[in-house]
Design an enzyme around this catalytic site. Structure first.
Site, PDB file in Angstrom:
ATOM      1  N   GLY A  14      11.833  -9.975   3.257  1.00  0.00           N
ATOM      2  CA  GLY A  14      12.354  -8.999   4.201  1.00  0.00           C
ATOM      3  C   GLY A  14      12.578  -7.651   3.545  1.00  0.00           C
ATOM      4  O   GLY A  14      13.571  -6.973   3.803  1.00  0.00           O
ATOM      5  N   ALA A  15      11.612  -7.239   2.707  1.00  0.00           N
ATOM      6  CA  ALA A  15      11.826  -6.091   1.817  1.00  0.00           C
ATOM      7  C   ALA A  15      11.167  -4.813   2.291  1.00  0.00           C
ATOM      8  O   ALA A  15      11.127  -3.836   1.546  1.00  0.00           O
ATOM      9  CB  ALA A  15      11.320  -6.431   0.416  1.00  0.00           C
ATOM     10  N   VAL A  62       8.016 -16.166   6.127  1.00  0.00           N
ATOM     11  CA  VAL A  62       8.863 -17.016   5.290  1.00  0.00           C
ATOM     12  C   VAL A  62       9.612 -18.072   6.089  1.00  0.00           C
ATOM     13  O   VAL A  62      10.360 -18.862   5.516  1.00  0.00           O
ATOM     14  CB  VAL A  62       9.850 -16.175   4.447  1.00  0.00           C
ATOM     15  CG1 VAL A  62       9.095 -15.354   3.411  1.00  0.00           C
ATOM     16  CG2 VAL A  62      10.710 -15.274   5.325  1.00  0.00           C
ATOM     17  N   SER A 140      26.293 -12.322   5.265  1.00  0.00           N
ATOM     18  CA  SER A 140      26.952 -11.263   6.026  1.00  0.00           C
ATOM     19  C   SER A 140      28.427 -11.603   6.149  1.00  0.00           C
ATOM     20  O   SER A 140      28.826 -12.753   5.959  1.00  0.00           O
ATOM     21  CB  SER A 140      26.331 -11.155   7.429  1.00  0.00           C
ATOM     22  OG  SER A 140      27.011 -10.191   8.233  1.00  0.00           O
ATOM     23  N   TYR A 154      23.289 -15.316  15.261  1.00  0.00           N
ATOM     24  CA  TYR A 154      23.218 -14.642  13.958  1.00  0.00           C
ATOM     25  C   TYR A 154      24.359 -15.099  13.050  1.00  0.00           C
ATOM     26  O   TYR A 154      24.158 -15.439  11.877  1.00  0.00           O
ATOM     27  CB  TYR A 154      23.284 -13.133  14.170  1.00  0.00           C
ATOM     28  CG  TYR A 154      23.371 -12.322  12.894  1.00  0.00           C
ATOM     29  CD1 TYR A 154      22.233 -12.047  12.147  1.00  0.00           C
ATOM     30  CD2 TYR A 154      24.597 -11.831  12.440  1.00  0.00           C
ATOM     31  CE1 TYR A 154      22.312 -11.296  10.979  1.00  0.00           C
ATOM     32  CE2 TYR A 154      24.681 -11.091  11.278  1.00  0.00           C
ATOM     33  CZ  TYR A 154      23.536 -10.825  10.554  1.00  0.00           C
ATOM     34  OH  TYR A 154      23.620 -10.091   9.392  1.00  0.00           O
ATOM     35  N   LYS A 158      24.223 -17.031   9.366  1.00  0.00           N
ATOM     36  CA  LYS A 158      24.776 -16.461   8.138  1.00  0.00           C
ATOM     37  C   LYS A 158      25.856 -17.364   7.540  1.00  0.00           C
ATOM     38  O   LYS A 158      25.970 -17.481   6.309  1.00  0.00           O
ATOM     39  CB  LYS A 158      25.333 -15.053   8.420  1.00  0.00           C
ATOM     40  CG  LYS A 158      24.238 -14.043   8.740  1.00  0.00           C
ATOM     41  CD  LYS A 158      23.268 -13.925   7.585  1.00  0.00           C
ATOM     42  CE  LYS A 158      22.062 -13.103   7.883  1.00  0.00           C
ATOM     43  NZ  LYS A 158      21.145 -12.978   6.726  1.00  0.00           N
ATOM     44  N   ILE A 187      26.314  -1.552   6.928  1.00  0.00           N
ATOM     45  CA  ILE A 187      25.501  -0.802   5.991  1.00  0.00           C
ATOM     46  C   ILE A 187      24.607   0.157   6.773  1.00  0.00           C
ATOM     47  O   ILE A 187      23.995  -0.241   7.775  1.00  0.00           O
ATOM     48  CB  ILE A 187      24.621  -1.736   5.134  1.00  0.00           C
ATOM     49  CG1 ILE A 187      25.484  -2.824   4.482  1.00  0.00           C
ATOM     50  CG2 ILE A 187      23.838  -0.944   4.098  1.00  0.00           C
ATOM     51  CD1 ILE A 187      26.559  -2.313   3.545  1.00  0.00           C
ATOM     52  N   TYR A 199      28.919   6.585  17.739  1.00  0.00           N
ATOM     53  CA  TYR A 199      28.888   5.160  17.392  1.00  0.00           C
ATOM     54  C   TYR A 199      29.202   4.964  15.915  1.00  0.00           C
ATOM     55  O   TYR A 199      30.017   4.111  15.544  1.00  0.00           O
ATOM     56  CB  TYR A 199      27.522   4.581  17.733  1.00  0.00           C
ATOM     57  CG  TYR A 199      27.352   3.125  17.351  1.00  0.00           C
ATOM     58  CD1 TYR A 199      27.811   2.111  18.179  1.00  0.00           C
ATOM     59  CD2 TYR A 199      26.729   2.766  16.159  1.00  0.00           C
ATOM     60  CE1 TYR A 199      27.663   0.778  17.839  1.00  0.00           C
ATOM     61  CE2 TYR A 199      26.573   1.433  15.806  1.00  0.00           C
ATOM     62  CZ  TYR A 199      27.045   0.452  16.644  1.00  0.00           C
ATOM     63  OH  TYR A 199      26.899  -0.872  16.297  1.00  0.00           O
TER      64      TYR A 199
END
Length: 256
Positions: A14-15, A62, A140, A154, A158, A187, A199
């Protein structure tokens, strides 16, 4: 610091953007040879060219055993081994429980959690041949610590990564392979650029350090876990959130 990363071989899934790109850049900057993995070969190649130090772009799904096997084979063939795996691939589509479908749930779990298991499993033979390894998961704060409407799938993925990490760390310790996780808060990445200043300001107001994190903040935590300096650390999650989870309410911040 982190001179022990010079010449090491690393895979980052996921880069092609966001945190994953930041991790790949941090590793390359520390001297590691990085396989930049993304679904898009063009995007992976562009990132590899940008971060330099012999980085190579590679396209793989992946969430599939075949994709992870091909990824591991490519890294070992290119770099002569695999020292570091950063299992970062992840998605976060929003869907409330009343609207979420089984396919929605399965897609998030496959991309975020199944891919973690498959990526780790795929690199084990190479790490065993090398006599040691470092596995770093991108989890996360959402799920393990906090919740947010629309992200139950999600959050489950995580939190599941941390459950996987603890047992994997026990199983792999005899092989000199450590397994740890970074747990980012909010982030600033490409996904937030279009959300608008209001926001972002509301998000910053809930963080004691009064700013969003940078991808470099996450990359620095990954560099530590990947280094020889962290050789005696395994099965741990490191929260990198500017203190976001500390206040019991916004009132605690207003009282400052």
């Amino acid at each position: 610091m982190f001179i022990s990363l010079e010449g090491k071989s690393a895979i980052v899934t996921g880069a092609s953007r966001g945190i994953g790109r930041g991790i790949a850049a941090g590793l390359a900057g520390a001297g590691a040879k990085v396989l930049v993995v993304s679904r898009s070969r063009d995007e992976a190649g562009a990132v590899a060219e940008a971060i330099g130090n012999g980085a190579v772009g590679f396209s793989a799904d992946v969430a599939s055993p075949e994709g992870c096997g091909a990824m591991a084979a490519e890294a070992e063939a290119r770099f002569g081994g695999i020292d570091i795996l950063c299992a970062n691939a992840g998605i976060f589509p929003a869907a409330k429980l009343s609207e979420m479908t089984a396919d929605d749930f399965d897609h998030v779990m496959a991309t975020n959690l199944r891919s973690t298991f498959l990526s780790v499993q795929a690199v084990l033979p190479a790490m065993e041949r090398g006599g040691k390894g470092r596995v770093i998961l991108t989890s996360s704060i959402t799920g393990p610590v906090t919740g947010y409407p629309g992200w139950s799938h999600y959050g489950a993925s995580k939190a599941g990564q941390l459950g996987f990490m603890r047992t994997a760390a026990i199983e792999l310790a005899p092989r000199n392979i450590t397994v740890n996780a970074v747990m980012p808060g909010n982030i600033f990445t490409e996904g937030l650029e279009g959300m608008g200043a209001d926001y972002i300001a509301r998000m910053e107001a809930s963080i004691p350090l009064k700013r969003l994190g940078r991808v470099e903040d996450i990359a620095n935590a990954v560099l530590f876990f990947a280094s020889d300096e962290a050789a005696y650390v395994t099965g741990q999650g490191l929260v990198v959130d500017g203190g976001q989870i500390l206040p019991e309410s916004l009132g605690a911040l207003e009282a400052m």
